[in-house]
Write a protein that holds these residues in place. Sequence first.
Motif, PDB file in Angstrom:
ATOM      1  N   SER A  24       4.288  10.258  -7.511  1.00 51.82           N
ATOM      2  CA  SER A  24       3.726  10.831  -6.291  1.00 51.82           C
ATOM      3  C   SER A  24       4.758  10.890  -5.176  1.00 51.82           C
ATOM      4  CB  SER A  24       2.530  10.004  -5.827  1.00 51.82           C
ATOM      5  OG  SER A  24       1.497  10.072  -6.785  1.00 51.82           O
ATOM      6  N   VAL A  25       4.638  11.936  -4.366  1.00 49.36           N
ATOM      7  CA  VAL A  25       5.466  12.088  -3.168  1.00 49.36           C
ATOM      8  C   VAL A  25       4.831  11.227  -2.078  1.00 49.36           C
ATOM      9  CG1 VAL A  25       6.301  13.739  -1.449  1.00 49.36           C
ATOM     10  CG2 VAL A  25       6.125  14.424  -3.863  1.00 49.36           C
ATOM     11  N   LEU A  26       5.634  10.358  -1.494  1.00 49.62           N
ATOM     12  CA  LEU A  26       5.120   9.448  -0.463  1.00 49.62           C
ATOM     13  C   LEU A  26       4.914  10.174   0.861  1.00 49.62           C
ATOM     14  CD1 LEU A  26       7.450   6.401  -1.211  1.00 49.62           C
ATOM     15  CD2 LEU A  26       5.124   6.816  -2.062  1.00 49.62           C
ATOM     16  N   ALA A  27       4.044   9.627   1.692  1.00 50.05           N
ATOM     17  CA  ALA A  27       3.783  10.211   3.008  1.00 50.05           C
ATOM     18  C   ALA A  27       5.089  10.346   3.783  1.00 50.05           C
ATOM     19  CB  ALA A  27       2.799   9.346   3.785  1.00 50.05           C
ATOM     20  N   GLY A  28       5.318  11.514   4.357  1.00 52.16           N
ATOM     21  CA  GLY A  28       6.520  11.778   5.134  1.00 52.16           C
ATOM     22  C   GLY A  28       7.720  12.218   4.312  1.00 52.16           C
ATOM     23  N   GLU A  29       7.590  12.192   3.007  1.00 56.39           N
ATOM     24  CA  GLU A  29       8.687  12.537   2.103  1.00 56.39           C
ATOM     25  C   GLU A  29       8.511  13.983   1.649  1.00 56.39           C
ATOM     26  OE1 GLU A  29      10.537   9.720  -1.317  1.00 56.39           O
ATOM     27  OE2 GLU A  29       8.475  10.353  -1.693  1.00 56.39           O
ATOM     28  N   ASP A  30       9.616  14.693   1.423  1.00 60.99           N
ATOM     29  CA  ASP A  30       9.481  16.030   0.840  1.00 60.99           C
ATOM     30  C   ASP A  30       9.634  15.930  -0.678  1.00 60.99           C
ATOM     31  OD1 ASP A  30      12.271  16.267   0.066  1.00 60.99           O
ATOM     32  OD2 ASP A  30      12.744  16.905   2.092  1.00 60.99           O
ATOM     33  N   VAL A  52      -2.511  18.793   5.628  1.00 62.89           N
ATOM     34  CA  VAL A  52      -3.714  18.931   6.453  1.00 62.89           C
ATOM     35  C   VAL A  52      -3.780  17.919   7.591  1.00 62.89           C
ATOM     36  CG1 VAL A  52      -5.068  20.056   4.652  1.00 62.89           C
ATOM     37  CG2 VAL A  52      -5.103  17.560   4.839  1.00 62.89           C
ATOM     38  N   GLY A  53      -2.767  17.081   7.742  1.00 64.67           N
ATOM     39  CA  GLY A  53      -2.673  16.234   8.923  1.00 64.67           C
ATOM     40  C   GLY A  53      -3.212  14.821   8.789  1.00 64.67           C
ATOM     41  N   TYR A  54      -3.529  14.381   7.584  1.00 66.87           N
ATOM     42  CA  TYR A  54      -3.913  12.975   7.425  1.00 66.87           C
ATOM     43  C   TYR A  54      -3.361  12.438   6.115  1.00 66.87           C
ATOM     44  CZ  TYR A  54      -7.875  14.664   4.572  1.00 66.87           C
ATOM     45  OH  TYR A  54      -8.655  15.281   3.636  1.00 66.87           O
ATOM     46  N   LYS A  55      -3.480  11.132   5.947  1.00 65.61           N
ATOM     47  CA  LYS A  55      -2.895  10.443   4.797  1.00 65.61           C
ATOM     48  C   LYS A  55      -3.975  10.023   3.808  1.00 65.61           C
ATOM     49  CE  LYS A  55       1.236   9.760   7.049  1.00 65.61           C
ATOM     50  NZ  LYS A  55       1.398  11.105   7.478  1.00 65.61           N
ATOM     51  N   LEU A  56      -3.557   9.929   2.553  1.00 67.04           N
ATOM     52  CA  LEU A  56      -4.407   9.425   1.484  1.00 67.04           C
ATOM     53  C   LEU A  56      -3.841   8.079   1.031  1.00 67.04           C
ATOM     54  CD1 LEU A  56      -4.471  12.740  -0.589  1.00 67.04           C
ATOM     55  CD2 LEU A  56      -6.321  11.868   0.867  1.00 67.04           C
ATOM     56  N   LEU A  57      -4.702   7.158   0.698  1.00 71.99           N
ATOM     57  CA  LEU A  57      -4.290   5.862   0.200  1.00 71.99           C
ATOM     58  C   LEU A  57      -4.391   5.864  -1.319  1.00 71.99           C
ATOM     59  CD1 LEU A  57      -3.469   2.881   0.668  1.00 71.99           C
ATOM     60  CD2 LEU A  57      -5.918   2.360   0.906  1.00 71.99           C
ATOM     61  N   MET A  62       0.842  -1.186   0.000  1.00 72.87           N
ATOM     62  CA  MET A  62       0.000   0.000   0.000  1.00 72.87           C
ATOM     63  C   MET A  62       0.881   1.240   0.000  1.00 72.87           C
ATOM     64  SD  MET A  62      -3.307  -0.483   2.294  1.00 72.87           S
ATOM     65  CE  MET A  62      -3.381  -1.949   3.281  1.00 72.87           C
ATOM     66  N   GLU A  63       0.442   2.219  -0.756  1.00 70.34           N
ATOM     67  CA  GLU A  63       1.192   3.470  -0.850  1.00 70.34           C
ATOM     68  C   GLU A  63       0.336   4.596  -0.275  1.00 70.34           C
ATOM     69  OE1 GLU A  63       2.439   6.131  -4.600  1.00 70.34           O
ATOM     70  OE2 GLU A  63       3.457   4.188  -4.544  1.00 70.34           O
ATOM     71  N   TYR A  64       0.934   5.349   0.649  1.00 69.21           N
ATOM     72  CA  TYR A  64       0.231   6.470   1.271  1.00 69.21           C
ATOM     73  C   TYR A  64       0.878   7.787   0.883  1.00 69.21           C
ATOM     74  CZ  TYR A  64      -2.366   3.253   4.234  1.00 69.21           C
ATOM     75  OH  TYR A  64      -3.202   2.262   4.680  1.00 69.21           O
ATOM     76  N   TRP A  65       0.028   8.794   0.744  1.00 69.61           N
ATOM     77  CA  TRP A  65       0.475  10.157   0.439  1.00 69.61           C
ATOM     78  C   TRP A  65      -0.035  11.088   1.539  1.00 69.61           C
ATOM     79  CZ3 TRP A  65      -2.784   9.588  -4.542  1.00 69.61           C
ATOM     80  CH2 TRP A  65      -2.167   8.713  -5.430  1.00 69.61           C
ATOM     81  N   ASP A  66       0.694  12.167   1.793  1.00 69.52           N
ATOM     82  CA  ASP A  66       0.177  13.209   2.674  1.00 69.52           C
ATOM     83  C   ASP A  66      -0.912  13.973   1.935  1.00 69.52           C
ATOM     84  OD1 ASP A  66       1.853  12.906   5.000  1.00 69.52           O
ATOM     85  OD2 ASP A  66       3.506  13.700   3.796  1.00 69.52           O
TER      86      ASP A  66
END
Length: 163
Positions: free
Chosen positions: A67-73, A14-19, A1-5
């Motif tokens: 896509s930029v992954l969650a937590g990545e700049d 905005v403080g949550y993740k998108l799948l 699974m890949e998550y994005w901010d």
Amino acid sequence: MEYWDAYDEYREKVGYKLLRGEEIPEGKYHLCVNVFVRHIDGEFLLMHRSPKKEIHPNYYEFGAGGSVLAGEDSMTAAYRELWEETGLIPRELQLIEQVTPSNDRCHFDFYEAIVAEKTVRYQESETDGHIWLKSSELRYFMDRYPVFQNQKQIVEQMIQSED
């Protein structure tokens, strides 16, 4: 699974993740990078997307992106995508443009990478070919082969700045 901010329209998290694969809520965005690759001799790299790609098979794209992954700049993602999709390590990497198309749920950060190597490797099921072109050949190529419109606009600006 890949998550994005998740981001708002002002590019603020905005403080949550998108799948990946799930619908992005109205008014929310994820962050994407496109890396235009130019060799030190001035030629541009165009990668051919695999015919197996679900979205835009057989298109050409300038360099690498995703896509930029969650937590990545953004810049870290640009380096990662460039390495994953081409095997290239840039001498220089510079942010050149930021756009948010009105018909998309993605903020795009466009980079230009300068590389010394021309040996490209392909990412399985992503790309299956490439071509290096001089600036003077780009308009002819873009008029005859499918390329992403947002990338085409940025390349046109890059060409004009050289004229």
